[in-house]
Design a protein around this motif. Structure first.
Motif, PDB file in Angstrom:
ATOM      1  N   ASN A 358      28.932  11.766 -25.807  1.00 12.00           N
ATOM      2  CA  ASN A 358      29.066  10.412 -25.393  1.00 12.00           C
ATOM      3  C   ASN A 358      29.506   9.456 -26.559  1.00 12.00           C
ATOM      4  O   ASN A 358      30.056   8.356 -26.136  1.00 12.00           O
ATOM      5  CB  ASN A 358      27.590  10.019 -25.040  1.00 12.00           C
ATOM      6  CG  ASN A 358      27.011  10.731 -23.824  1.00 12.00           C
ATOM      7  OD1 ASN A 358      27.555  10.479 -22.671  1.00 12.00           O
ATOM      8  ND2 ASN A 358      26.282  11.693 -23.953  1.00 12.00           N
ATOM      9  N   LEU A 359      29.414   9.774 -27.796  1.00 14.27           N
ATOM     10  CA  LEU A 359      29.671   8.755 -28.885  1.00 14.27           C
ATOM     11  C   LEU A 359      31.078   9.124 -29.943  1.00 14.27           C
ATOM     12  O   LEU A 359      31.375   8.639 -30.626  1.00 14.27           O
ATOM     13  CB  LEU A 359      28.529   8.331 -29.773  1.00 14.27           C
ATOM     14  CG  LEU A 359      27.405   8.092 -29.084  1.00 14.27           C
ATOM     15  CD1 LEU A 359      26.094   7.901 -29.913  1.00 14.27           C
ATOM     16  CD2 LEU A 359      27.622   6.484 -28.447  1.00 14.27           C
ATOM     17  N   ILE A 360      31.241  10.740 -29.761  1.00 19.79           N
ATOM     18  CA  ILE A 360      32.434  10.942 -30.675  1.00 19.79           C
ATOM     19  C   ILE A 360      33.710  11.033 -30.081  1.00 19.79           C
ATOM     20  O   ILE A 360      33.764  11.489 -28.673  1.00 19.79           O
ATOM     21  CB  ILE A 360      31.979  12.679 -31.343  1.00 19.79           C
ATOM     22  CG1 ILE A 360      30.810  12.343 -31.916  1.00 19.79           C
ATOM     23  CG2 ILE A 360      33.175  13.266 -31.807  1.00 19.79           C
ATOM     24  CD1 ILE A 360      31.096  11.779 -33.526  1.00 19.79           C
ATOM     25  N   SER A 361      34.762  10.391 -30.450  1.00 21.72           N
ATOM     26  CA  SER A 361      36.007  10.882 -29.938  1.00 21.72           C
ATOM     27  C   SER A 361      36.979  11.252 -31.162  1.00 21.72           C
ATOM     28  O   SER A 361      36.541  10.921 -32.320  1.00 21.72           O
ATOM     29  CB  SER A 361      36.726   9.422 -29.421  1.00 21.72           C
ATOM     30  OG  SER A 361      36.502   8.498 -30.353  1.00 21.72           O
ATOM     31  N   VAL A 362      38.056  11.937 -30.640  1.00 24.57           N
ATOM     32  CA  VAL A 362      39.035  12.650 -31.846  1.00 24.57           C
ATOM     33  C   VAL A 362      40.353  12.272 -31.245  1.00 24.57           C
ATOM     34  O   VAL A 362      40.721  12.430 -30.153  1.00 24.57           O
ATOM     35  CB  VAL A 362      38.575  14.115 -31.589  1.00 24.57           C
ATOM     36  CG1 VAL A 362      39.709  14.926 -32.768  1.00 24.57           C
ATOM     37  CG2 VAL A 362      37.463  14.669 -31.951  1.00 24.57           C
ATOM     38  N   ASP A 363      41.141  11.634 -32.473  1.00 25.37           N
ATOM     39  CA  ASP A 363      42.385  11.154 -32.148  1.00 25.37           C
ATOM     40  C   ASP A 363      43.335  12.237 -32.297  1.00 25.37           C
ATOM     41  O   ASP A 363      42.891  13.376 -32.667  1.00 25.37           O
ATOM     42  CB  ASP A 363      42.647  10.278 -33.369  1.00 25.37           C
ATOM     43  CG  ASP A 363      42.045   8.857 -33.408  1.00 25.37           C
ATOM     44  OD1 ASP A 363      41.447   8.632 -32.336  1.00 25.37           O
ATOM     45  OD2 ASP A 363      41.707   8.369 -34.519  1.00 25.37           O
ATOM     46  N   GLU A 364      44.666  12.214 -31.925  1.00 23.82           N
ATOM     47  CA  GLU A 364      45.593  13.194 -31.606  1.00 23.82           C
ATOM     48  C   GLU A 364      45.952  13.774 -32.801  1.00 23.82           C
ATOM     49  O   GLU A 364      46.046  14.986 -33.081  1.00 23.82           O
ATOM     50  CB  GLU A 364      46.841  12.496 -31.301  1.00 23.82           C
ATOM     51  CG  GLU A 364      46.836  12.425 -29.743  1.00 23.82           C
ATOM     52  CD  GLU A 364      48.251  11.977 -29.085  1.00 23.82           C
ATOM     53  OE1 GLU A 364      48.953  12.000 -29.944  1.00 23.82           O
ATOM     54  OE2 GLU A 364      48.190  11.455 -28.107  1.00 23.82           O
ATOM     55  N   ASN A 365      45.712  13.189 -34.014  1.00 24.88           N
ATOM     56  CA  ASN A 365      45.737  13.627 -35.358  1.00 24.88           C
ATOM     57  C   ASN A 365      44.466  14.448 -36.137  1.00 24.88           C
ATOM     58  O   ASN A 365      44.633  14.884 -37.228  1.00 24.88           O
ATOM     59  CB  ASN A 365      46.291  12.629 -36.452  1.00 24.88           C
ATOM     60  CG  ASN A 365      45.284  11.412 -36.502  1.00 24.88           C
ATOM     61  OD1 ASN A 365      44.287  11.292 -36.093  1.00 24.88           O
ATOM     62  ND2 ASN A 365      45.719  10.173 -37.498  1.00 24.88           N
ATOM     63  N   GLY A 366      43.415  14.626 -35.183  1.00 24.58           N
ATOM     64  CA  GLY A 366      42.314  15.405 -35.633  1.00 24.58           C
ATOM     65  C   GLY A 366      41.175  14.253 -36.161  1.00 24.58           C
ATOM     66  O   GLY A 366      40.136  14.840 -36.473  1.00 24.58           O
ATOM     67  N   VAL A 367      41.460  13.090 -36.449  1.00 22.35           N
ATOM     68  CA  VAL A 367      40.478  12.067 -37.132  1.00 22.35           C
ATOM     69  C   VAL A 367      39.444  11.703 -36.115  1.00 22.35           C
ATOM     70  O   VAL A 367      39.649  11.620 -35.067  1.00 22.35           O
ATOM     71  CB  VAL A 367      41.235  10.714 -37.410  1.00 22.35           C
ATOM     72  CG1 VAL A 367      40.301   9.723 -37.767  1.00 22.35           C
ATOM     73  CG2 VAL A 367      42.299  10.935 -38.595  1.00 22.35           C
ATOM     74  N   VAL A 368      38.065  11.955 -36.475  1.00 23.75           N
ATOM     75  CA  VAL A 368      36.858  11.813 -35.955  1.00 23.75           C
ATOM     76  C   VAL A 368      36.437  10.483 -35.807  1.00 23.75           C
ATOM     77  O   VAL A 368      36.297   9.867 -37.003  1.00 23.75           O
ATOM     78  CB  VAL A 368      35.865  13.081 -36.008  1.00 23.75           C
ATOM     79  CG1 VAL A 368      34.640  12.769 -35.432  1.00 23.75           C
ATOM     80  CG2 VAL A 368      36.468  14.412 -36.110  1.00 23.75           C
ATOM     81  N   ASN A 369      36.110  10.117 -34.734  1.00 24.13           N
ATOM     82  CA  ASN A 369      35.234   8.593 -34.549  1.00 24.13           C
ATOM     83  C   ASN A 369      34.157   8.720 -34.117  1.00 24.13           C
ATOM     84  O   ASN A 369      33.858   9.343 -33.142  1.00 24.13           O
ATOM     85  CB  ASN A 369      36.384   7.758 -33.482  1.00 24.13           C
ATOM     86  CG  ASN A 369      37.744   7.452 -34.076  1.00 24.13           C
ATOM     87  OD1 ASN A 369      38.143   7.114 -35.168  1.00 24.13           O
ATOM     88  ND2 ASN A 369      38.863   8.046 -33.276  1.00 24.13           N
ATOM     89  N   LEU A 370      33.210   7.998 -34.625  1.00 25.58           N
ATOM     90  CA  LEU A 370      31.679   7.655 -34.033  1.00 25.58           C
ATOM     91  C   LEU A 370      31.533   6.205 -33.525  1.00 25.58           C
ATOM     92  O   LEU A 370      31.913   5.400 -34.290  1.00 25.58           O
ATOM     93  CB  LEU A 370      30.661   7.828 -35.053  1.00 25.58           C
ATOM     94  CG  LEU A 370      29.177   7.664 -34.786  1.00 25.58           C
ATOM     95  CD1 LEU A 370      28.893   8.884 -33.667  1.00 25.58           C
ATOM     96  CD2 LEU A 370      28.390   7.516 -35.715  1.00 25.58           C
ATOM     97  N   ASN A 371      31.646   6.171 -32.356  1.00 21.16           N
ATOM     98  CA  ASN A 371      31.815   4.738 -31.432  1.00 21.16           C
ATOM     99  C   ASN A 371      30.308   4.351 -31.199  1.00 21.16           C
ATOM    100  O   ASN A 371      29.174   5.071 -30.976  1.00 21.16           O
ATOM    101  CB  ASN A 371      32.654   5.224 -30.141  1.00 21.16           C
ATOM    102  CG  ASN A 371      33.798   5.646 -30.495  1.00 21.16           C
ATOM    103  OD1 ASN A 371      34.588   5.259 -31.206  1.00 21.16           O
ATOM    104  ND2 ASN A 371      34.097   6.721 -29.914  1.00 21.16           N
TER     105      ASN A 371
END
Length: 417
Positions: A358-371
């Motif tokens: 629910n809170l993690i997203s991953v950009d096309e370049n592999g960078v991980v985000n915590l939202n």
């Protein structure tokens, strides 16, 4: 909080991080630029464990560790220390020198050759200042630079001079008189115990360890709600603050991250408290009652926890990333260390899976985000923060706040053991 609002804030936070990253490209060291490429063409390789993926993502967003928390200039602030603790563990695990350089460069930037600390002001008696001392303890152990020892001695002197409540509890800051906040236990006690383990002996050490344990005892005595087992964000001994209950001195709500700080403080301080100290058994007991309380307010659908813990169904409340990461870290570390029965791992796993889903997203370049991280919340100050439900749910929400990414890295490392 409407989804559209969350989305806009998340994009804005990511754009801010991207701007900072771009602005620092020319000054980034050669070792840091290595994190921006991989054989797969990704900035962050997707075949790594979540702990390493998140650390590399943070290093990409913030090429210098002092930039963590979206700082535009070096500032002695606690959020960096949480991410750097993860970097320390990952360096020990992988031997990747980039991780060590990230930590070492922080120390070199923040501590001048004479031992003075950039932006640090002793007379503010701010307990938040102590947490980064753990980074210096690590670096001094590795490098033995005299400047780190001098800086550490300054931080230890701050403990000696901190104003206290009548029972010996540290004020959160000099500008917040007579107040103990849950946040302060994480900011102060692990460093206090860590420093004592490294530098103190005999009666001096025993006195310090007893003082550390007393801080937890006072929190349990003065901030615990016996009905729910949860702890209020803060307590004003003088009962003078507008946010303080005139009979109890307590703030009015159970803020998720405040409880998260307290949980991490307990499991981390035990790393340094002697095995034979009688306070260990008390703190382990506190961890058990604390964990049982937070399990009761865990959202059963997502496995996450709310910004205001006991009001999940109310308008504007939301499942918040930093508190959820902190609770998961506290529980899984407590299980791994034997402080909690193994049966609690399933609850921690449910929370961790909820974060990933629910809170993690991953950009096309592999960078991980915590939202969906609460940017900041407190009490008092200017403008005045009232501690009401409406106050907590309307504070800024952003992505990749180190108060969330740091605990996520630490929780991931515990699951990866």
């Amino acid at each position: 909080m409407k989804f559209q609002t969350l989305k806009v804030l998340s994009i804005a936070a990511f754009a801010s991080g991207l701007f900072l990253s771009c602005a620092q490209t020319k000054s980034a060291t050669a070792s840091n630029t290595k994190t921006q490429t991989s054989q797969s063409g990704k900035v962050v390789p997707t075949n790594l464990k979540w702990s390493e993926r998140m650390l590399l993502s943070e290093m990409n967003r913030f090429p210098k560790a002092w930039m963590l928390d979206f700082n535009k200039e070096p500032r002695w602030a606690y959020p960096a220390a949480i991410v750097l603790e993860g970097a320390e563990q990952l360096y020990a695990k992988t031997g990747n020198k980039e991780y060590y350089e990230y930590i070492s460069n922080f120390g070199d930037t923040m501590v001048k050759e004479d031992g003075s600390i950039v932006s640090y002001e002793l007379d503010k008696h701010n307990i938040d200042y102590l947490n980064c001392g753990n980074v210096l303890l690590y670096l001094y152990g590795k490098e033995k630079k005299p400047k780190y020892l001098k800086a550490l001695q300054t931080l230890r002197y701050q403990i000696e001079t901190m104003p206290r409540t009548k029972e010996g509890g540290f004020w959160h800051k000099k500008i917040y008189p007579h107040q103990m906040w849950l946040d302060g236990l994480y900011m102060g006690e692990p460093f206090y115990a860590n420093y004592t383990k490294e530098f103190s002996k005999g009666a001096e050490a025993e006195k310090a360890y007893n003082d550390v344990v007393n801080q937890f005892d006072l929190i349990q005595k003065n901030l615990l709600d016996k009905k729910t087992g949860l702890l209020y964000h803060a307590w004003d001994e003088s009962k003078e603050q507008a946010w303080a209950n005139k009979e109890t001195g307590l703030s009015p709500n159970f803020w998720g991250r405040a409880m998260g700080w307290y949980g991490m403080a307990m499991v981390d301080v035990l790393d340094f408290l002697p095995k034979d100290h009688p306070g260990r058994a008390k703190i382990i007991g506190y961890i058990k009652s604390y964990t049982d309380a937070i399990i009761k307010v865990q959202d059963q659908e997502t496995g996450l926890w709310y910004q205001v813990l006991d009001k999940g169904g109310e308008k504007g409340n939301y499942t918040e990333a930093s508190a959820s990461s902190m609770f998961v870290y506290t529980m899984i570390k407590a299980v791994n260390k034997g402080y909690l029965p193994k049966s609690y791992k399933a609850v921690a796993q449910k929370g961790y899976d909820g974060i990933l889903k629910n809170l993690i997203s991953v950009d096309e370049n592999g960078v991980v985000n915590l939202n969906r991280c609460c940017a900041v919340a407190g009490l008092g100050g200017k403008p005045y923060r009232s501690g009401t439900y409406e106050y907590y749910v309307n504070e800024e929400i952003r992505s990749n706040d180190p108060k969330g990414t740091g605990p996520f890295i630490l929780a991931s490392l515990e699951f990866e053991k």
